[in-house]
Design a protein around this motif. Structure first.
Motif, mmCIF file in Angstrom:
data_model
loop_
_atom_site.group_PDB
_atom_site.id
_atom_site.type_symbol
_atom_site.label_atom_id
_atom_site.label_comp_id
_atom_site.label_asym_id
_atom_site.label_seq_id
_atom_site.Cartn_x
_atom_site.Cartn_y
_atom_site.Cartn_z
ATOM 1 N N GLY A 30 59.409 57.210 0.902
ATOM 2 C CA GLY A 30 58.039 57.661 1.062
ATOM 3 C C GLY A 30 57.891 58.461 2.336
ATOM 4 N N VAL A 31 56.685 58.969 2.546
ATOM 5 C CA VAL A 31 56.403 59.763 3.747
ATOM 6 C C VAL A 31 55.084 59.289 4.345
ATOM 7 N N TYR A 32 54.859 59.722 5.584
ATOM 8 C CA TYR A 32 53.634 59.299 6.263
ATOM 9 C C TYR A 32 53.120 60.412 7.155
ATOM 10 N N GLU A 33 51.932 60.212 7.687
ATOM 11 C CA GLU A 33 51.329 61.154 8.629
ATOM 12 C C GLU A 33 50.410 60.353 9.549
ATOM 13 N N VAL A 34 50.249 60.821 10.787
ATOM 14 C CA VAL A 34 49.350 60.198 11.756
ATOM 15 C C VAL A 34 48.435 61.285 12.300
ATOM 16 N N ILE A 35 47.106 61.052 12.196
ATOM 17 C CA ILE A 35 46.128 62.075 12.562
ATOM 18 C C ILE A 35 45.159 61.496 13.581
ATOM 19 N N PRO A 36 45.084 62.060 14.786
ATOM 20 C CA PRO A 36 44.128 61.553 15.776
ATOM 21 C C PRO A 36 42.712 62.035 15.508
ATOM 22 N N SER A 37 41.762 61.188 15.894
ATOM 23 C CA SER A 37 40.344 61.504 15.745
ATOM 24 C C SER A 37 39.645 61.222 17.070
ATOM 25 N N TYR A 38 38.821 62.183 17.519
ATOM 26 C CA TYR A 38 38.086 62.036 18.778
ATOM 27 C C TYR A 38 36.603 62.247 18.501
ATOM 28 N N GLY A 39 35.801 61.239 18.768
ATOM 29 C CA GLY A 39 34.363 61.348 18.552
ATOM 30 C C GLY A 39 33.986 61.606 17.112
ATOM 31 N N GLY A 40 34.845 61.186 16.191
ATOM 32 C CA GLY A 40 34.560 61.401 14.781
ATOM 33 C C GLY A 40 35.076 62.714 14.227
ATOM 34 N N TYR A 41 35.760 63.507 15.052
ATOM 35 C CA TYR A 41 36.334 64.776 14.614
ATOM 36 C C TYR A 41 37.860 64.697 14.708
ATOM 37 N N PHE A 42 38.521 65.219 13.685
ATOM 38 C CA PHE A 42 39.975 65.137 13.620
ATOM 39 C C PHE A 42 40.624 66.315 14.344
ATOM 40 N N LEU A 43 41.699 66.014 15.067
ATOM 41 C CA LEU A 43 42.450 67.045 15.770
ATOM 42 C C LEU A 43 43.434 67.700 14.812
ATOM 43 N N ARG A 44 43.236 68.992 14.544
ATOM 44 C CA ARG A 44 44.143 69.791 13.708
ATOM 45 C C ARG A 44 44.377 69.127 12.337
ATOM 46 N N LEU A 45 43.278 68.745 11.700
ATOM 47 C CA LEU A 45 43.362 68.028 10.424
ATOM 48 C C LEU A 45 44.129 68.824 9.371
#
Length: 286
Positions: A30-45
């Motif tokens: 399988g594969v995965y991804e990790v996405i940061p979110s700041y103040g409810g907005y995603f960084l480079r979604l």
């Protein structure tokens, strides 16, 4: 973490169950991804979801959700109003057929999992003292551009770094730097910023890409080119980049100081640019 997503349902973490026949459990398939979110907005979604799509395509697994379904799922996981800064984890495996076999039966439904957890703030002393790294041969397979859940090599490397009193292991193959166990690597030499070019030997880091974009926008000269291990060891500055740790200064390598043993001036400039960009994200301006 009040709820997680598993195969179409939002559940409390203790209620979410995966079959022991799941190929992620048995094969790391399988594969995965990790996405940061700041103040409810995603960084480079979109960049994160594009990389997720590329990893799925590389292992010949169709994305089980549409782009809009992923966006809706992610927004729910970070909450309304959103909690503190968070990292959303996505994982898709090839599913759970009835028996263990390297070949997966056609029609097997993939297992889809997602969760969110707080991003730990950077410790203040890191900006003053930096972090330590060790170097080791890159023992991984030849498809490192796939963000695979088969991470035993990274686990081994991180554990060895910890045993040596370091944060991270920087790997090398045939005399060339590849990447960290869980990070991309930058080197500063003679005021030039360098990072290894994307290839099958390293993950195309989203934070790496953002750092290069900020460098280009603000007149910081950079090169994407192979980096000799000797160049790494003689660097004026070394940085690590990852989605949840951002860009970190390395001040000790294999027990020896990097440069003058303190975070360098170019890192300090990049950190200011990165933090300003993050605040733009937090305010919904990016």
């Amino acid at each position: 973490m009040s709820e997680v997503y598993l195969n179409g349902a939002f559940l409390r973490p203790e209620e979410a169950k995966v079959s022991v026949m799941d190929r992620g459990f048995l094969f790391g398939d399988g594969v995965y991804e990790v996405i940061p979110s700041y103040g409810g907005y995603f960084l480079r979604l979109e960049q994160h979801l594009n990389r997720f799509d590329a990893s799925l395509a590389a292992i010949r697994l169709d994305n089980p959700l549409s782009r809009e379904e992923w966006r809706t799922l992610l927004r729910r996981l970070i909450g309304t109003p959103p909690a503190a800064d968070q990292a959303v984890y996505l994982q898709v495996t090839r599913g759970a057929p009835g028996s263990r076999d390297h070949l997966c039966p056609a029609g097997t439904q993939p297992t889809v999992f997602a969760s969110a957890s707080p991003i730990k703030p950077r410790r203040p002393e890191i900006a003053q003292d930096g972090v330590a790294c060790i170097t080791r041969p890159d023992i991984r397979w030849q498809r490192c551009e796939i963000k695979s859940i088969s991470l035993v090599a990274a686990v081994m490397m991180r554990r060895e770094a910890e045993e040596e009193g370091a944060l991270e292991t920087i790997m090398h193959r045939a005399g060339l730097v590849t990447e960290g166990a869980v990070s991309n690597v930058f080197v500063v030499k003679n005021e030039a910023l360098m990072t290894p070019p994307n290839s099958h030997l390293l993950l195309p880091g989203i934070t790496r890409g953002l750092a290069l974009l900020l460098a280009e926008e603000h007149g910081i000269r950079y090169l994407e080119e192979p980096i000799l291990l000797e160049t790494l060891r003689g660097a004026d500055e070394i940085w690590l980049s990852s989605s949840t740790r951002e860009v970190l200064p390395v001040t000790r390598l294999d027990g020896r100081p990097v440069g003058d043993g303190r975070p360098g001036q170019l890192w300090q400039r990049m950190d200011r640019l990165y933090q300003a960009h993050k605040e733009q994200v937090r305010n919904g301006h990016v």
